[in-house]
Design a protein around this motif. Structure first.
Motif, PDB file in Angstrom:
ATOM      1  N   ARG A 220      25.372  68.784 -33.396  1.00 55.35           N
ATOM      2  CA  ARG A 220      26.224  68.361 -31.999  1.00 55.35           C
ATOM      3  C   ARG A 220      25.302  69.421 -31.668  1.00 55.35           C
ATOM      4  O   ARG A 220      25.020  68.711 -30.498  1.00 55.35           O
ATOM      5  CB  ARG A 220      27.387  68.360 -32.924  1.00 55.35           C
ATOM      6  N   ARG A 221      25.433  70.426 -31.931  1.00 60.02           N
ATOM      7  CA  ARG A 221      24.005  70.952 -30.186  1.00 60.02           C
ATOM      8  C   ARG A 221      22.419  70.383 -30.496  1.00 60.02           C
ATOM      9  O   ARG A 221      22.288  70.587 -29.385  1.00 60.02           O
ATOM     10  CB  ARG A 221      24.454  72.382 -30.833  1.00 60.02           C
ATOM     11  N   GLU A 222      22.276  70.518 -31.983  1.00 59.72           N
ATOM     12  CA  GLU A 222      20.560  70.058 -31.528  1.00 59.72           C
ATOM     13  C   GLU A 222      21.087  68.856 -30.676  1.00 59.72           C
ATOM     14  O   GLU A 222      19.707  68.483 -30.597  1.00 59.72           O
ATOM     15  CB  GLU A 222      19.898  69.671 -33.777  1.00 59.72           C
ATOM     16  N   ALA A 223      21.325  67.691 -31.200  1.00 67.76           N
ATOM     17  CA  ALA A 223      21.478  66.230 -30.737  1.00 67.76           C
ATOM     18  C   ALA A 223      21.479  66.428 -29.357  1.00 67.76           C
ATOM     19  O   ALA A 223      20.910  65.811 -28.183  1.00 67.76           O
ATOM     20  CB  ALA A 223      23.245  65.769 -31.232  1.00 67.76           C
ATOM     21  N   LEU A 224      22.455  67.478 -28.709  1.00 67.59           N
ATOM     22  CA  LEU A 224      22.958  68.240 -27.819  1.00 67.59           C
ATOM     23  C   LEU A 224      21.994  68.481 -27.143  1.00 67.59           C
ATOM     24  O   LEU A 224      21.343  67.349 -26.016  1.00 67.59           O
ATOM     25  CB  LEU A 224      24.536  68.569 -27.303  1.00 67.59           C
ATOM     26  N   GLU A 225      21.015  69.034 -27.424  1.00 64.57           N
ATOM     27  CA  GLU A 225      19.911  69.563 -27.183  1.00 64.57           C
ATOM     28  C   GLU A 225      18.471  68.265 -26.898  1.00 64.57           C
ATOM     29  O   GLU A 225      17.864  68.892 -25.808  1.00 64.57           O
ATOM     30  CB  GLU A 225      19.152  70.826 -27.738  1.00 64.57           C
ATOM     31  N   VAL A 226      18.620  67.485 -28.111  1.00 64.77           N
ATOM     32  CA  VAL A 226      17.798  66.648 -27.785  1.00 64.77           C
ATOM     33  C   VAL A 226      18.087  65.471 -26.048  1.00 64.77           C
ATOM     34  O   VAL A 226      17.178  65.233 -25.935  1.00 64.77           O
ATOM     35  CB  VAL A 226      17.883  65.317 -28.554  1.00 64.77           C
ATOM     36  N   GLU A 227      19.518  64.809 -26.563  1.00 66.56           N
ATOM     37  CA  GLU A 227      19.859  64.680 -25.064  1.00 66.56           C
ATOM     38  C   GLU A 227      19.962  64.804 -23.959  1.00 66.56           C
ATOM     39  O   GLU A 227      18.772  64.778 -22.816  1.00 66.56           O
ATOM     40  CB  GLU A 227      20.982  64.096 -25.181  1.00 66.56           C
ATOM     41  N   LEU A 228      19.887  66.641 -24.083  1.00 66.03           N
ATOM     42  CA  LEU A 228      19.070  67.857 -22.245  1.00 66.03           C
ATOM     43  C   LEU A 228      17.843  67.265 -22.133  1.00 66.03           C
ATOM     44  O   LEU A 228      17.990  66.926 -21.055  1.00 66.03           O
ATOM     45  CB  LEU A 228      19.985  68.604 -22.412  1.00 66.03           C
ATOM     46  N   LYS A 229      17.065  67.396 -23.485  1.00 68.98           N
ATOM     47  CA  LYS A 229      15.592  67.748 -22.872  1.00 68.98           C
ATOM     48  C   LYS A 229      15.363  65.916 -22.596  1.00 68.98           C
ATOM     49  O   LYS A 229      14.229  66.023 -21.397  1.00 68.98           O
ATOM     50  CB  LYS A 229      14.906  67.833 -24.720  1.00 68.98           C
ATOM     51  N   ARG A 230      15.782  64.571 -23.504  1.00 64.51           N
ATOM     52  CA  ARG A 230      15.739  62.961 -23.109  1.00 64.51           C
ATOM     53  C   ARG A 230      16.328  63.016 -21.879  1.00 64.51           C
ATOM     54  O   ARG A 230      15.237  62.422 -20.820  1.00 64.51           O
ATOM     55  CB  ARG A 230      16.200  62.026 -23.043  1.00 64.51           C
ATOM     56  N   GLN A 231      17.432  63.051 -20.906  1.00 63.58           N
ATOM     57  CA  GLN A 231      17.632  63.719 -19.644  1.00 63.58           C
ATOM     58  C   GLN A 231      17.206  64.136 -18.664  1.00 63.58           C
ATOM     59  O   GLN A 231      16.384  63.543 -17.625  1.00 63.58           O
ATOM     60  CB  GLN A 231      18.929  63.603 -19.754  1.00 63.58           C
ATOM     61  N   ALA A 232      16.257  65.212 -18.903  1.00 66.32           N
ATOM     62  CA  ALA A 232      15.470  66.047 -17.757  1.00 66.32           C
ATOM     63  C   ALA A 232      13.730  65.991 -18.111  1.00 66.32           C
ATOM     64  O   ALA A 232      13.229  65.794 -17.258  1.00 66.32           O
ATOM     65  CB  ALA A 232      15.454  67.990 -18.488  1.00 66.32           C
ATOM     66  N   THR A 233      13.465  64.771 -18.919  1.00 74.67           N
ATOM     67  CA  THR A 233      11.819  64.198 -19.191  1.00 74.67           C
ATOM     68  C   THR A 233      12.247  62.583 -18.830  1.00 74.67           C
ATOM     69  O   THR A 233      11.264  62.649 -18.897  1.00 74.67           O
ATOM     70  CB  THR A 233      11.692  64.381 -19.884  1.00 74.67           C
ATOM     71  N   THR A 234      12.568  61.919 -19.389  1.00 72.88           N
ATOM     72  CA  THR A 234      13.386  60.762 -18.943  1.00 72.88           C
ATOM     73  C   THR A 234      13.757  60.347 -17.112  1.00 72.88           C
ATOM     74  O   THR A 234      14.587  60.259 -17.294  1.00 72.88           O
ATOM     75  CB  THR A 234      13.535  59.893 -19.442  1.00 72.88           C
ATOM     76  N   ASP A 235      13.687  59.426 -17.145  1.00 76.25           N
ATOM     77  CA  ASP A 235      13.896  58.665 -15.732  1.00 76.25           C
ATOM     78  C   ASP A 235      15.621  57.542 -16.446  1.00 76.25           C
ATOM     79  O   ASP A 235      15.109  56.774 -17.785  1.00 76.25           O
ATOM     80  CB  ASP A 235      13.639  57.088 -14.861  1.00 76.25           C
ATOM     81  N   PRO A 236      17.125  57.961 -15.497  1.00 77.65           N
ATOM     82  CA  PRO A 236      18.059  57.443 -16.265  1.00 77.65           C
ATOM     83  C   PRO A 236      17.796  55.623 -16.279  1.00 77.65           C
ATOM     84  O   PRO A 236      18.375  55.438 -17.645  1.00 77.65           O
ATOM     85  CB  PRO A 236      19.397  57.544 -15.453  1.00 77.65           C
ATOM     86  N   LEU A 237      17.111  54.969 -16.056  1.00 76.84           N
ATOM     87  CA  LEU A 237      17.916  53.315 -15.266  1.00 76.84           C
ATOM     88  C   LEU A 237      16.828  53.133 -16.309  1.00 76.84           C
ATOM     89  O   LEU A 237      16.783  52.215 -17.364  1.00 76.84           O
ATOM     90  CB  LEU A 237      17.385  53.602 -14.193  1.00 76.84           C
ATOM     91  N   THR A 238      14.961  53.236 -16.947  1.00 79.61           N
ATOM     92  CA  THR A 238      14.602  52.817 -17.964  1.00 79.61           C
ATOM     93  C   THR A 238      13.266  53.538 -18.690  1.00 79.61           C
ATOM     94  O   THR A 238      13.505  52.491 -19.726  1.00 79.61           O
ATOM     95  CB  THR A 238      12.903  53.026 -16.899  1.00 79.61           C
ATOM     96  N   GLY A 239      14.467  54.421 -18.415  1.00 79.32           N
ATOM     97  CA  GLY A 239      14.352  55.599 -19.838  1.00 79.32           C
ATOM     98  C   GLY A 239      12.326  56.161 -20.369  1.00 79.32           C
ATOM     99  O   GLY A 239      11.918  56.141 -21.195  1.00 79.32           O
ATOM    100  N   LEU A 240      11.765  55.516 -18.995  1.00 79.37           N
ATOM    101  CA  LEU A 240      10.445  56.394 -18.391  1.00 79.37           C
ATOM    102  C   LEU A 240      10.449  57.807 -18.621  1.00 79.37           C
ATOM    103  O   LEU A 240      11.032  57.742 -18.202  1.00 79.37           O
ATOM    104  CB  LEU A 240       9.494  55.372 -17.820  1.00 79.37           C
TER     105      LEU A 240
END
Length: 393
Positions: A220-240
């Motif tokens: 769960r923490r690994e998935a959360l870490e991946v998600e946080l990293k994704r949110q920190a590096t991508t645009d929430p609307l487009t995913g770019l």
């Protein structure tokens, strides 16, 4: 055991879990080990039954008594060998205990025959019975109360044989005491051993549960870490990639291209008449167009290319290992694909086009901002020239 859980509560007299499901799980867990131990015990028992028959011949000779006794020994050994084969085929017979108990009770009749036929060794027979009672609990794996049932049958049967032979009450009481002693010792020893086995199993299950919970928490923490990293590096609307991420990736690709003396291009792309889409169809339609364009960009470009959202309806494209002429060809193809794939919104197909301003990254370029400004000037030249085109700087 209460601290572990009520499902692991052990009956102090039966040596088994009170919870039927837990007891079944324990038997399944210990099935292979119990089956091996029971096969070994049955095989030794069969060999001893036949070998001790050799002692009968010097005293009885080839008499009817010897033939009866030896025949019963062979029948007992044959039953034991058959039971050995059945355990090999069906290991679940071992932890269940009922088949083993039936075989044990059948084996008791050999002692009754010995008592009546070998009058010269009655004391020896009783001594062997006492040892057998102890082995019944400590050597032959079985459920404690079933072993106690077999022991009770052997004691009662032996006392009955002694009684019909004319011995008095005092003899019966003495025999009962002699046979009860190994029974009591064997019962409590086996009970303690079976309780210890189940306590060990309960602790093992608790550890496995804790480990499973920990592994789930780690995942769960690994998935959360991946998600946080994704949110920190991508645009929430487009995913770019967002600005922070595409700037970092630009620097990395620029250093690599400089090191390998490869060309590199950068483009700013702006959707044409995007404000009109928002005004006429609403911001939800505008968001749908942005997501559609982002998907087109991600699918059409290479994995090594960097695509980010610059802001609003503008996008940044970083094309490593790509010269200006090649980049223009790639972007013209992308521009045509956008025009050819209108966006469906509320039953309406919205046409989409974009203007591209592209520049080649030079070796003397030191700042990303300067490169972006160059591409931005080309973009505005394209808009001034009528939009839906690729312009270079």
């Amino acid at each position: 055991m209460e601290k572990i859980g009520p499902q692991f509560r052990i009956n102090p007299w039966r040596g088994e879990f009170d919870d039927a499901a837990t007891e079944r799980a324990f038997r399944q867990y210990s099935e292979a080990q119990m089956a091996r131990a029971l096969r070994r015990a049955v095989l030794v028992w069969a060999v001893l039954v036949v070998l001790f028959g050799v002692l009968d011949y010097p005293k009885l000779g080839w008499s009817a008594e010897f033939q009866l006794l030896f025949g019963w020994r062979l029948a007992t050994a044959a039953l034991l060998v058959f039971f050995y084969w059945q355990i090999l085929r069906k290991p679940a017979l071992a932890p269940a205990g009922y088949a083993a108990t039936a075989v044990e009770i059948f084996g008791c009749f050999l002692f009754f025959l010995l008592y009546f036929i070998r009058h010269d060794m009655v004391t020896w027979v009783i001594g062997v019975i006492a040892i057998s009672l102890l082995a019944l609990f400590m050597y032959i794996p079985n459920r404690v109360y079933l072993s106690l049932l077999t022991a009770g049958f052997l004691i009662v049967g032996m006392m009955f044989c002694v009684a019909i032979n004319g011995f008095g009450v005092e003899t019966l009481i003495g025999l009962a005491f002699i046979l009860m002693l190994p029974t009591v010792v064997g019962f409590f020893t086996a009970l303690r051993w079976q309780v210890a086995q189940r306590q060990h199993y309960a602790l093992l299950m608790q550890v496995m549960t804790v480990n499973s919970d920990l592994q789930s928490e780690v995942r769960r923490r690994e998935a959360l870490e991946v998600e946080l990293k994704r949110q920190a590096t991508t645009d929430p609307l487009t995913g770019l990639f967002n600005r922070r991420q595409y700037e970092m990736l630009f620097q990395r690709e620029r250093e690599r291209c400089n090191r390998l003396h490869q060309q590199m291009s950068l483009c700013i792309m702006d959707l044409d008449h995007f404000k009109r889409i928002n005004d006429e169809y609403g911001h939800d339609a505008g968001d749908a167009v942005l997501r559609h364009v982002a998907q087109q960009l991600s699918c059409s470009l290479r994995h090594s290319d960097v695509v980010g959202r610059f802001g609003g309806e503008e996008f940044v494209l970083v094309l490593p290992d790509t010269g200006l002429e090649q980049a223009v060809a790639v972007l013209n193809r992308l521009r045509e694909d956008l025009v050819a794939t209108p966006v469906p919104v509320n039953g309406t197909l919205l046409p989409v086009s974009a203007t591209f301003g592209i520049t080649e990254v030079r070796e003397d370029d030191t700042e990303l901002e300067a490169i972006l400004k160059r591409a931005d000037r080309a973009l505005y030249e394209g808009k001034g020239a009528g939009r839906n085109r690729v312009m270079t700087a």
